[in-house]
Design an enzyme around this catalytic site. Structure first.
Site, PDB file in Angstrom:
ATOM      1  N   GLY A   7       0.766  -1.231   0.000  1.00 39.27           N
ATOM      2  CA  GLY A   7       0.000   0.000   0.000  1.00 39.27           C
ATOM      3  C   GLY A   7       0.799   1.285   0.000  1.00 39.27           C
ATOM      4  O   GLY A   7       1.911   1.364  -0.492  1.00 39.27           O
ATOM      5  N   SER A   8       0.200   2.284   0.606  1.00 45.14           N
ATOM      6  CA  SER A   8       0.596   3.672   0.440  1.00 45.14           C
ATOM      7  C   SER A   8       2.032   3.974   0.851  1.00 45.14           C
ATOM      8  O   SER A   8       2.569   3.421   1.812  1.00 45.14           O
ATOM      9  CB  SER A   8      -0.336   4.534   1.281  1.00 45.14           C
ATOM     10  OG  SER A   8       0.176   5.830   1.391  1.00 45.14           O
ATOM     11  N   SER A   9       2.618   4.937   0.121  1.00 53.41           N
ATOM     12  CA  SER A   9       3.991   5.344   0.405  1.00 53.41           C
ATOM     13  C   SER A   9       4.089   6.219   1.655  1.00 53.41           C
ATOM     14  O   SER A   9       5.180   6.571   2.072  1.00 53.41           O
ATOM     15  CB  SER A   9       4.588   6.052  -0.817  1.00 53.41           C
ATOM     16  OG  SER A   9       3.729   7.060  -1.298  1.00 53.41           O
ATOM     17  N   SER A  10       2.960   6.565   2.284  1.00 57.99           N
ATOM     18  CA  SER A  10       3.007   7.259   3.575  1.00 57.99           C
ATOM     19  C   SER A  10       3.366   6.312   4.709  1.00 57.99           C
ATOM     20  O   SER A  10       3.534   6.754   5.853  1.00 57.99           O
ATOM     21  CB  SER A  10       1.647   7.895   3.905  1.00 57.99           C
ATOM     22  OG  SER A  10       1.382   8.968   3.051  1.00 57.99           O
ATOM     23  N   GLY A  11       3.459   5.028   4.403  1.00 55.04           N
ATOM     24  CA  GLY A  11       3.748   4.042   5.443  1.00 55.04           C
ATOM     25  C   GLY A  11       5.022   4.340   6.201  1.00 55.04           C
ATOM     26  O   GLY A  11       5.102   4.106   7.418  1.00 55.04           O
TER      27      GLY A  11
END
Lengths: 416, 126
Positions: free
Chosen positions: B59-63
């Protein structure tokens, strides 16, 4: 073994300041994780680190700015937590809002363009075929690789700005030919072509592909040749949410995939799947968590294009949003300016435009009493966790009809 | 047993195998360490202090930011074992170490080689 040039070593050792040295440490440590032997230059960057996730995000930006760091390539900024054009929309903790604002300022201080959009590919100057960039934001990454034919690895927060400052990325991952080859072929040719007429089809297909391929690179055989960028955007955003898809090959559409053979190279695919109508119906149903009284309709994740805003305006056809429903359309500030007349028309219909941010990452939809409806598989995927809301996923036409009627109306996965 | 060391260091804690990949952004509450992705089979469980064993990232690159913030706030895992290298996970731990000097080791190993629900020590050769 990572080898650095004399200039790169100088950067690492603080020759261009402490901020640049921290950026270089992050780039080289990630290069080692990726198994790169060298770094390579980039022509641009898109930064996701400007979204506030707590003090750690601000501490990192402070260390860079206070250390004198500035970006060395043209750099755009992803969404933040605040809508600077409609500041009253923020209903969160004022202290968090102030920290988020400070974070935005810090990125501007480093020389980034305040674009505040998750769809940088909708800006006028976007990277071209074969150009190397460092993009973060999963939907932007997949679009850059698959639709523009630019090359970016799946960058996360921190390394995005570190790459923009150093102008360097690891020469590994999706920057290399080999890693870009398709590994999982999805055959769409058994689907009735009418499936693709529905606005929901691409998001549902992306959700299905992401769930079943994980982090592999899929090839799609049988997408209509006239598939639009907006449809590919919906597909990619969904596949990057339900899986870790950073690139797909839409055969005949992706610049480096004129044929399946070109997409595969000399590597045999690991998996072959045939997509059926049942798969899509299943995906459509999985995207909704529960139904109930309609409180919110949220469109524009990723940020809507001018064409999508005009489409919603046509679907509304002069009707107003039901007084019991709050309807939001998220977009970038550049598109907002470009779509002037349709934007004004949506405003008259009672639609709230949201810029610079998105309704599922910041407190805008607070106190909603009922379910939220969306045409975005990504929003449907994340909103239940982020906002504690139940979500109904549907085609944009159904979302608009529901917003006007004041209750959830869906016509099934094909939608309109 | 360690195929690759992404972030060097030593840590112990109860092992906690994720049954499905988890996106930290939208999936982990950095204030509490709780899994909040309602579609995740282990929603409601807490990762704090655990040796988190995950076949792959998602999933998201904000991880990376969410993981770094969880480590800063003291709600993060003690160590992470990945079935395959994942830069987004590694970055969260790398930046937490750069900013706060807190080391959460991240290693690549076959998840099946880590005993389940048992206190384990991750101590890769540096």
């Amino acid at each position: 073994m990572l080898e650095l040039t004399v200039d790169e070593r100088n950067l690492l050792e603080g020759g261009s300041g402490e901020g640049a040295a921290l950026a270089m440490r992050v780039v080289t440590r990630v290069a080692k994780v990726m198994g790169a032997n060298r770094l390579r230059p980039i022509v641009g960057a898109h930064i996701d680190s400007c979204l506030y996730h707590g003090p750690a995000t601000l501490d990192f930006a402070d260390r860079l700015v206070d250390g004198g760091a500035r970006v060395s390539v043209p750099t755009t900024l992803n969404v933040s937590s605040l809508d600077l054009i409609h500041p009253d929309l923020y209903r969160g903790d004022p202290e968090v809002g102030a920290a988020a604002r400070r974070l935005m300022d810090r990125y501007e201080e480093m020389g980034c363009r305040p674009t505040w959009t998750c769809a940088p590919y909708q800006l006028a100057d976007r990277p071209g075929y074969g150009e190397h960039v460092a993009w973060a934001e999963s939907n932007a990454i997949v679009f850059a690789n698959s639709v523009l034919g630019a090359r970016t690895h799946r960058y996360g927060d921190f390394v995005d700005i570190a790459a923009a400052i150093t102008g360097l990325v690891p020469d590994a991952g999706l920057h290399t030919d080999r890693a870009r080859r398709a590994r999982h072929v999805f055959d769409l040719t058994e689907l009735d072509p009418e499936v693709f007429d529905g606005d929901a089809a691409y998001a549902v297909l992306g959700f299905h592909v992401g769930r079943h391929t994980g982090s592999r690179i899929p090839a799609l055989v049988g997408l209509p040749p006239d598939t639009t960028e907006d449809q590919l955007k919906a597909f990619g955003a969904a596949a990057a949410s339900s899986g870790s898809v950073a690139m797909f090959h839409a055969i005949g559409r992706t610049p480096e995939a004129p044929t399946l053979e070109a997409a595969l190279g000399d590597v045999r695919p690991e998996l072959m799947s045939t997509v059926t109508a049942t798969d899509l119906r299943d995906g459509y149903e999985r995207l909704s968590t529960a139904t109930g009284p309609l409180a919110v309709v949220s469109l524009g994740t990723p940020h809507y294009s001018a064409a999508q805003i005009a489409h919603v305006d046509r679907l509304l056809g002069g009707r107003r949003v039901h007084p019991g429903v709050r309807m939001y359309v998220s977009t970038g500030r550049d598109v907002l300016a470009e779509a002037g007349e349709a934007v004004a028309s949506l405003g008259r219909a009672g639609v709230q435009l949201v810029t610079d941010t998105c309704t599922y990452i910041t407190p805008i939809i607070e106190g909603a009493d009922g379910v939220a409806m969306t045409d975005s598989a990504k929003w449907a995927y994340y909103a239940p966790g982020n906002l504690g809301l139940d979500v109904v996923f549907a085609a944009v036409g159904d979302c608009v009809e529901s917003a006007v009627g004041g209750r959830v109306v869906t016509r099934g996965w094909l939608g309109v | 047993m360690f195929e690759q060391v992404l972030v060097a260091g030593c840590a112990s804690g109860p092992s906690f195998h994720l049954d499905e990949p988890l996106s930290f952004w939208g999936g982990l509450d950095a204030a509490t360490g709780e899994i909040i992705d309602r579609r995740h089979p282990q929603a409601g469980e807490v990762v704090t202090g655990k040796v988190l064993v995950m076949a792959k990232g998602r999933g998201s690159s904000s991880g990376s930011s969410v993981l770094a913030e969880a480590i800063r706030a003291g709600t993060g895992p003690a160590a992470i074992v990945l079935g395959e290298p994942d830069e987004i996970v590694a970055l969260g731990a790398i930046v937490a170490e750069e900013l706060y000097g807190i080391t959460v080791p991240v290693v690549v190993a076959d998840p099946d080689l880590i005993p389940r629900n048992t206190t384990v020590t991750i101590d890769p050769p540096s």
